[in-house]
Scaffold this motif. Structure first.
Motif, PDB file in Angstrom:
ATOM      1  N   GLN A  36      14.560  69.063  19.378  1.00 14.20           N
ATOM      2  CA  GLN A  36      15.619  68.318  20.037  1.00 14.20           C
ATOM      3  C   GLN A  36      16.652  69.219  20.689  1.00 14.20           C
ATOM      4  O   GLN A  36      17.509  68.764  21.415  1.00 14.20           O
ATOM      5  CB  GLN A  36      16.311  67.395  19.033  1.00 14.20           C
ATOM      6  N   ARG A  37      16.581  70.491  20.406  1.00 14.61           N
ATOM      7  CA  ARG A  37      17.549  71.414  21.000  1.00 14.61           C
ATOM      8  C   ARG A  37      16.826  72.513  21.748  1.00 14.61           C
ATOM      9  O   ARG A  37      15.669  72.796  21.479  1.00 14.61           O
ATOM     10  CB  ARG A  37      18.443  72.039  19.919  1.00 14.61           C
ATOM     11  N   SER A  38      17.548  73.129  22.644  1.00 12.81           N
ATOM     12  CA  SER A  38      16.968  74.238  23.380  1.00 12.81           C
ATOM     13  C   SER A  38      16.675  75.387  22.442  1.00 12.81           C
ATOM     14  O   SER A  38      17.437  75.665  21.537  1.00 12.81           O
ATOM     15  CB  SER A  38      17.940  74.693  24.481  1.00 12.81           C
ATOM     16  N   GLY A  39      15.550  76.040  22.712  1.00 11.47           N
ATOM     17  CA  GLY A  39      15.227  77.202  21.913  1.00 11.47           C
ATOM     18  C   GLY A  39      15.799  78.485  22.470  1.00 11.47           C
ATOM     19  O   GLY A  39      15.494  79.564  21.974  1.00 11.47           O
ATOM     20  N   SER A  40      16.601  78.412  23.512  1.00  9.89           N
ATOM     21  CA  SER A  40      17.097  79.622  24.140  1.00  9.89           C
ATOM     22  C   SER A  40      18.091  80.322  23.232  1.00  9.89           C
ATOM     23  O   SER A  40      18.952  79.707  22.633  1.00  9.89           O
ATOM     24  CB  SER A  40      17.750  79.307  25.490  1.00  9.89           C
ATOM     25  N   GLY A  48      21.305  69.346  22.922  1.00  8.21           N
ATOM     26  CA  GLY A  48      19.878  69.464  23.168  1.00  8.21           C
ATOM     27  C   GLY A  48      19.477  68.751  24.446  1.00  8.21           C
ATOM     28  O   GLY A  48      20.068  67.732  24.825  1.00  8.21           O
ATOM     29  N   GLU A  49      18.468  69.302  25.132  1.00 16.67           N
ATOM     30  CA  GLU A  49      18.055  68.743  26.420  1.00 16.67           C
ATOM     31  C   GLU A  49      17.478  67.336  26.294  1.00 16.67           C
ATOM     32  O   GLU A  49      17.783  66.453  27.105  1.00 16.67           O
ATOM     33  CB  GLU A  49      17.012  69.651  27.096  1.00 16.67           C
ATOM     34  N   HIS A  50      16.627  67.129  25.276  1.00 11.38           N
ATOM     35  CA  HIS A  50      15.956  65.833  25.144  1.00 11.38           C
ATOM     36  C   HIS A  50      16.935  64.694  24.829  1.00 11.38           C
ATOM     37  O   HIS A  50      16.907  63.655  25.497  1.00 11.38           O
ATOM     38  CB  HIS A  50      14.854  65.914  24.090  1.00 11.38           C
ATOM     39  N   PRO A  51      17.826  64.859  23.845  1.00 13.05           N
ATOM     40  CA  PRO A  51      18.813  63.801  23.617  1.00 13.05           C
ATOM     41  C   PRO A  51      19.718  63.566  24.817  1.00 13.05           C
ATOM     42  O   PRO A  51      20.088  62.419  25.107  1.00 13.05           O
ATOM     43  CB  PRO A  51      19.611  64.320  22.411  1.00 13.05           C
ATOM     44  N   MET A  52      20.074  64.652  25.535  1.00 14.57           N
ATOM     45  CA  MET A  52      20.955  64.485  26.679  1.00 14.57           C
ATOM     46  C   MET A  52      20.277  63.701  27.796  1.00 14.57           C
ATOM     47  O   MET A  52      20.910  62.873  28.451  1.00 14.57           O
ATOM     48  CB  MET A  52      21.404  65.846  27.209  1.00 14.57           C
ATOM     49  N   LEU A  53      18.986  63.953  28.033  1.00 16.35           N
ATOM     50  CA  LEU A  53      18.304  63.211  29.084  1.00 16.35           C
ATOM     51  C   LEU A  53      18.143  61.750  28.693  1.00 16.35           C
ATOM     52  O   LEU A  53      18.323  60.845  29.529  1.00 16.35           O
ATOM     53  CB  LEU A  53      16.939  63.833  29.396  1.00 16.35           C
ATOM     54  N   ALA A  54      17.810  61.491  27.431  1.00 10.02           N
ATOM     55  CA  ALA A  54      17.726  60.101  26.974  1.00 10.02           C
ATOM     56  C   ALA A  54      19.078  59.408  27.137  1.00 10.02           C
ATOM     57  O   ALA A  54      19.158  58.262  27.610  1.00 10.02           O
ATOM     58  CB  ALA A  54      17.266  60.052  25.520  1.00 10.02           C
ATOM     59  N   ALA A  55      20.159  60.103  26.757  1.00 14.88           N
ATOM     60  CA  ALA A  55      21.503  59.534  26.907  1.00 14.88           C
ATOM     61  C   ALA A  55      21.848  59.313  28.375  1.00 14.88           C
ATOM     62  O   ALA A  55      22.494  58.313  28.735  1.00 14.88           O
ATOM     63  CB  ALA A  55      22.530  60.453  26.255  1.00 14.88           C
ATOM     64  N   ALA A  56      21.424  60.231  29.250  1.00 17.26           N
ATOM     65  CA  ALA A  56      21.698  60.099  30.684  1.00 17.26           C
ATOM     66  C   ALA A  56      21.036  58.847  31.252  1.00 17.26           C
ATOM     67  O   ALA A  56      21.639  58.106  32.038  1.00 17.26           O
ATOM     68  CB  ALA A  56      21.215  61.345  31.423  1.00 17.26           C
ATOM     69  N   ALA A  86      13.984  55.464  29.696  1.00 16.90           N
ATOM     70  CA  ALA A  86      14.509  56.112  28.486  1.00 16.90           C
ATOM     71  C   ALA A  86      13.509  56.090  27.340  1.00 16.90           C
ATOM     72  O   ALA A  86      13.578  56.936  26.438  1.00 16.90           O
ATOM     73  CB  ALA A  86      15.806  55.433  28.058  1.00 16.90           C
ATOM     74  N   VAL A  87      12.583  55.143  27.365  1.00 17.45           N
ATOM     75  CA  VAL A  87      11.659  54.964  26.229  1.00 17.45           C
ATOM     76  C   VAL A  87      10.835  56.218  25.943  1.00 17.45           C
ATOM     77  O   VAL A  87      10.766  56.662  24.785  1.00 17.45           O
ATOM     78  CB  VAL A  87      10.759  53.737  26.465  1.00 17.45           C
ATOM     79  N   PRO A  88      10.169  56.851  26.934  1.00 17.93           N
ATOM     80  CA  PRO A  88       9.385  58.042  26.611  1.00 17.93           C
ATOM     81  C   PRO A  88      10.216  59.156  25.973  1.00 17.93           C
ATOM     82  O   PRO A  88       9.752  59.836  25.052  1.00 17.93           O
ATOM     83  CB  PRO A  88       8.822  58.485  27.965  1.00 17.93           C
ATOM     84  N   TRP A  89      11.442  59.332  26.426  1.00 11.77           N
ATOM     85  CA  TRP A  89      12.264  60.413  25.887  1.00 11.77           C
ATOM     86  C   TRP A  89      12.760  60.080  24.479  1.00 11.77           C
ATOM     87  O   TRP A  89      12.903  60.989  23.649  1.00 11.77           O
ATOM     88  CB  TRP A  89      13.430  60.700  26.831  1.00 11.77           C
ATOM     89  N   LEU A  90      12.999  58.821  24.194  1.00 13.05           N
ATOM     90  CA  LEU A  90      13.352  58.432  22.829  1.00 13.05           C
ATOM     91  C   LEU A  90      12.170  58.659  21.886  1.00 13.05           C
ATOM     92  O   LEU A  90      12.346  59.065  20.735  1.00 13.05           O
ATOM     93  CB  LEU A  90      13.793  56.967  22.794  1.00 13.05           C
TER      94      LEU A  90
END
Length: 415
Positions: free
Chosen positions: A195-199, A78-86, A183-187
């Protein structure tokens, strides 16, 4: 951005806006903070010249490799967890590498930080398109402005911090705090989903490269990246070799990069209001040509004027990032075009400083390297004129591929 058909709370929208700004602020700090204290770093770690070369080349390699992997990772996690992890990876890498006494460990921890930056490079344009499809210009302005601001702050602030604290380790490690805050806003967004892409179907690198828009995007991003890395690596040295003091040459380079901040604040919004962007490409090409012509005939006499023109020309970076959003219809298309262009483009960028320096060594002057620079600018113009035409990546993929790339979220604006 919606959830189960209901409107998102306004606080979540503001979290997303803050998240885009703060994430962008951190994508280059692991790179631009090192250059000003590179001598102290290599001396403190007893790093050989070869390893120092690896350190300076590492960013483009990481951006290429991890940028190419990002779409697959986003589909899996998912994009959101990946950006937070990044962002957490940036914090860990930037915060721990100053503690290393071994040069290889420093490089390994730098790789962690740069991997986070590479993932963020690809995901931020995607998330802007996904959550704010009707405000792409405004949110891309936020993204590119804070990206430029973070790069400039890290480049300009590292030496004063080092001098105040007396240690390059403190000066490099302090930027980990910025990544933790980002990271706080994305968490917090993760609590609200999705939490995952809807594509329904992602686009691959091969699909992008089979389209004219995808190929021209790669060439446009790659040539502007090559131009930028040449300037970052050689501009100050070229001015010093022409008779300018080291301090003034460093100030000229800072001015050159700082010009991207005001341009980033206006360019994406202007691009979002028009369909044909070839006028922007021609304007920045002309600015480059005037600046380089001035350096060719009178590098020191008119240095601030030439630096201004070249700095304006470097807005092609903002142009390239904005193309990812305005030349695609869906978040999946933006992700694919961003990942493909950046992964290949950064590899191209890594060759630029080497070839520029090689020409300088072979010819003993700066005219041959500047001729190479002008050739890259012309190639960038050719790619930009084609990419600047009205059109979208998905239209060249065929009805099945384009339809499969549509994300339910991508077609709905943030509320």
């Amino acid at each position: 951005m919606q959830e189960t058909g209901a409107r998102r709370p306004r606080r979540v929208v503001w979290l997303l806006i803050a998240g885009v700004a703060l994430a962008a602020l951190n994508l280059r700090t692991a790179i631009t903070s090192v250059g000003p204290v590179l001598g102290e770093v290599t001396a403190g770690l007893h790093m050989s010249a070869a390893l120092a070369g690896v350190l300076t080349t590492l960013p483009v390699l990481c951006f290429a490799v991890f940028g190419a992997l990002t779409p697959a990772l986003a589909r899996r996690f998912g994009e959101h967890p990946m950006l937070a992890a990044a962002l957490l990876a940036i914090a860990v890498g930037v915060g721990t590498r100053p503690l290393a006494d071994d040069p290889w460990l420093f490089l390994a921890l730098s790789t962690i930080a740069l991997a986070g930056g590479a993932i963020g490079n690809v995901l931020l344009p995607t998330l802007v398109k996904q959550h704010f499809p009707d405000r792409v210009g405004a949110l891309t302005t936020v993204y590119t402005t804070f990206l430029a601001l973070g790069s400039t702050l890290a480049a300009a602030g590292t030496v004063p911090i080092e001098q105040a604290g007396g240690d390059w380790r403190v000066a490099l490690g302090v930027y980990a705090l910025f990544a933790l805050v980002a990271a706080v806003p994305w968490l917090l967004v993760l609590r609200h989903g999705p939490q995952r892409s809807g594509s329904a179907r992602a686009l691959g690198l091969g699909q992008v490269l089979r389209t004219a828009t995808g190929r021209w995007s790669v060439l446009f991003f790659g040539t502007q990246c090559t131009i930028a890395y040449i300037l970052f690596g050689w501009y100050a040295e070229m001015l010093r070799d022409s008779g300018m003091s080291a301090a003034t040459a460093g100030l000229a380079l800072s001015y050159l990069t700082g010009l991207s901040i005001p341009l980033s604040m206006v360019l994406p919004g202007l691009m979002a209001r028009t369909r044909d962007h070839r006028g922007f490409v021609v304007m920045f090409f002309g600015s480059y040509v005037i600046g380089v012509a001035g350096l060719w005939v009178a590098p020191i006499q008119g240095v601030w004027l030439w630096t201004t023109f070249i700095g304006v020309g470097m807005a092609t970076f903002t142009l390239a990032l904005t193309f990812f959003a305005v030349r695609t219809r869906t978040a999946a298309g933006t992700a694919a075009m961003s990942a493909t262009s950046q992964s290949i483009g950064y590899l191209m960028g890594g060759l630029g400083p080497f070839l520029f320096g090689l020409l300088r060594e072979v010819t003993g002057g700066w005219h041959a390297p500047l001729a190479l620079f002008l050739a890259l600018v012309v190639l960038n113009l050719a790619a930009g004129l084609r990419l600047g035409r009205p059109g979208h990546l998905e239209d060249e993929l065929g009805p099945g591929a384009a339809a499969g790339a549509v994300s339910p979220e991508a077609s709905r604006p943030a509320r």
